[in-house]
Design an enzyme around this catalytic site. Sequence first.
Site, PDB file in Angstrom:
ATOM      1  N   GLY A  10      43.162  33.516  40.182  1.00 39.20           N
ATOM      2  CA  GLY A  10      43.198  32.350  41.062  1.00 39.20           C
ATOM      3  C   GLY A  10      42.933  32.738  42.509  1.00 39.20           C
ATOM      4  O   GLY A  10      42.948  33.923  42.866  1.00 39.20           O
ATOM      5  N   GLN A  11      42.713  31.747  43.339  1.00 39.93           N
ATOM      6  CA  GLN A  11      42.322  32.015  44.722  1.00 39.93           C
ATOM      7  C   GLN A  11      43.381  32.825  45.473  1.00 39.93           C
ATOM      8  O   GLN A  11      43.077  33.846  46.103  1.00 39.93           O
ATOM      9  CB  GLN A  11      42.058  30.699  45.458  1.00 39.93           C
ATOM     10  CG  GLN A  11      40.868  29.908  44.911  1.00 39.93           C
ATOM     11  CD  GLN A  11      40.570  28.709  45.773  1.00 39.93           C
ATOM     12  OE1 GLN A  11      39.917  28.801  46.811  1.00 39.93           O
ATOM     13  NE2 GLN A  11      41.045  27.541  45.358  1.00 39.93           N
ATOM     14  N   ALA A  58      49.290  28.655  38.527  1.00 35.29           N
ATOM     15  CA  ALA A  58      49.669  27.258  38.345  1.00 35.29           C
ATOM     16  C   ALA A  58      48.628  26.526  37.503  1.00 35.29           C
ATOM     17  O   ALA A  58      47.505  26.994  37.321  1.00 35.29           O
ATOM     18  CB  ALA A  58      49.808  26.555  39.700  1.00 35.29           C
ATOM     19  N   THR A  60      46.269  23.753  37.879  1.00 39.06           N
ATOM     20  CA  THR A  60      45.706  23.151  39.100  1.00 39.06           C
ATOM     21  C   THR A  60      44.653  22.072  38.841  1.00 39.06           C
ATOM     22  O   THR A  60      44.043  21.579  39.786  1.00 39.06           O
ATOM     23  CB  THR A  60      45.085  24.243  39.988  1.00 39.06           C
ATOM     24  OG1 THR A  60      44.085  24.947  39.240  1.00 39.06           O
ATOM     25  CG2 THR A  60      46.149  25.223  40.465  1.00 39.06           C
ATOM     26  N   THR A  99      52.835  22.458  46.940  1.00 42.91           N
ATOM     27  CA  THR A  99      51.737  21.613  47.412  1.00 42.91           C
ATOM     28  C   THR A  99      52.209  20.421  48.233  1.00 42.91           C
ATOM     29  O   THR A  99      53.343  19.952  48.082  1.00 42.91           O
ATOM     30  CB  THR A  99      50.943  21.083  46.193  1.00 42.91           C
ATOM     31  OG1 THR A  99      49.948  20.143  46.615  1.00 42.91           O
ATOM     32  CG2 THR A  99      51.861  20.372  45.216  1.00 42.91           C
ATOM     33  N   ASP A 100      51.311  19.926  49.066  1.00 48.98           N
ATOM     34  CA  ASP A 100      51.571  18.693  49.809  1.00 48.98           C
ATOM     35  C   ASP A 100      51.623  17.478  48.887  1.00 48.98           C
ATOM     36  O   ASP A 100      52.101  16.412  49.279  1.00 48.98           O
ATOM     37  CB  ASP A 100      50.469  18.478  50.853  1.00 48.98           C
ATOM     38  CG  ASP A 100      49.104  18.291  50.216  1.00 48.98           C
ATOM     39  OD1 ASP A 100      48.578  17.158  50.237  1.00 48.98           O
ATOM     40  OD2 ASP A 100      48.543  19.267  49.687  1.00 48.98           O
ATOM     41  N   TYR A 123      50.121  15.831  38.665  1.00 42.94           N
ATOM     42  CA  TYR A 123      50.149  17.177  39.234  1.00 42.94           C
ATOM     43  C   TYR A 123      51.277  17.304  40.251  1.00 42.94           C
ATOM     44  O   TYR A 123      52.056  18.261  40.227  1.00 42.94           O
ATOM     45  CB  TYR A 123      48.803  17.482  39.890  1.00 42.94           C
ATOM     46  CG  TYR A 123      48.797  18.745  40.715  1.00 42.94           C
ATOM     47  CD1 TYR A 123      48.816  19.999  40.110  1.00 42.94           C
ATOM     48  CD2 TYR A 123      48.768  18.688  42.110  1.00 42.94           C
ATOM     49  CE1 TYR A 123      48.817  21.162  40.877  1.00 42.94           C
ATOM     50  CE2 TYR A 123      48.764  19.841  42.870  1.00 42.94           C
ATOM     51  CZ  TYR A 123      48.787  21.075  42.256  1.00 42.94           C
ATOM     52  OH  TYR A 123      48.795  22.220  43.004  1.00 42.94           O
TER      53      TYR A 123
END
Length: 282
Positions: A10-11, A58, A60, A99-100, A123
Site C-alpha cells: 500500500g501507499q 486497510a 480501501t 480517515t476523515d 468505508y
Amino acid sequence: MKLLVFGKTGQVARELILQGGAHEITALGRDQADLSDLEACAALIAQSDADAVINAAAYTAVDRAEEEETLATVINGETPGAMARACAAKDIPFLHVSTDYVFDGAGEKPWVPTDPVAPQNAYGRSKLTGEQAVRAAGGNHLILRTSWVFSAHGTNFVKTMLRLSESRDQLTVVADQIGGPTAARDIAKALLAIAPQLETRQGGTYHFAGQPSVSWADFAREIFPKSGCKTQVTDIPTSDYPTPAKRPLNSRMDCADLTTDFGVVIPDWRTSLDEVLRDLNA
C-alpha cells in the site's frame, strides 16, 4: 527501534519501508498477514519482538465497501482492535491510520479530533469501528486520521489524473469537495517520528493532512502544469459525479495538536506533489 508494520504494497506501507532509516522494519504483506483473520494478526504481534506496531493496511475500496461492508468492517474494524489488544498485552505502542471519512462532511470548519463523528458511507463506518476498537483495547495507541492520500505508488488521484491527461485535453473534476491532499511519504515520516515518542508518553487521536485545503478540481489544476500537461479542468458539483459511496464535502482537518504534542510539521502538499512527480518522472 524495531517496528512491525502491517502492510507492504500500500501507499503508506511502501513509504514506511523506504523512509525507515535507522528503524528496523518488518513489513507484513497479504501473504503473511491475512487481515480478515484477526486472531492470526494478533498472533503475529504476540510472536514478534517489535518495540511498536504500525497498522498501515486497510480495506480501501470505498465504493465497493457499500456492497462488502461486512468484510470492510472485519479488516478496518475488528482486526485493528485485535492488533491493539495484542499490543496492550505486550505493553507496546500501536499506531493506526484512519480517515476523515469518520465525519459527516458538513460545514466548512476544519475538523478537530474531538468533533462528533458521523460517517456517511460503509468505508467510514468500518474505519470508525476500528478507531473505537483500538481505544477500547486499553493500550497506548495513536490513531492518525488523514485524507486524500497520494504517492508514486499504487492507485491515487494524482496518477489517475496523469493517466487521463494522456488521452484528454479537458477533464471535469469535482469542485465542491474540499480537503487536504496528503503524500504517503509525509504520513510515513510522521508515523516514524511519533513511534519512538510513544515509548515515554501517551498517544491519542490526531489529524494529519496536507495544507492548505483545496478542492479536487484545484488539486488537478496544480498537477497538470507541474507535470507539463496542457489538460484543462472544468469544475463540476458532486451531484454531477454520482458514486455508490457518499463523499464528504468538507474534509478540512485541523492538525495543530500533532505539531504541539509531537513536533510533527504539517506539510505543504504542493511541495510534496513536486517530489511525487519527480519520482514518477524518474
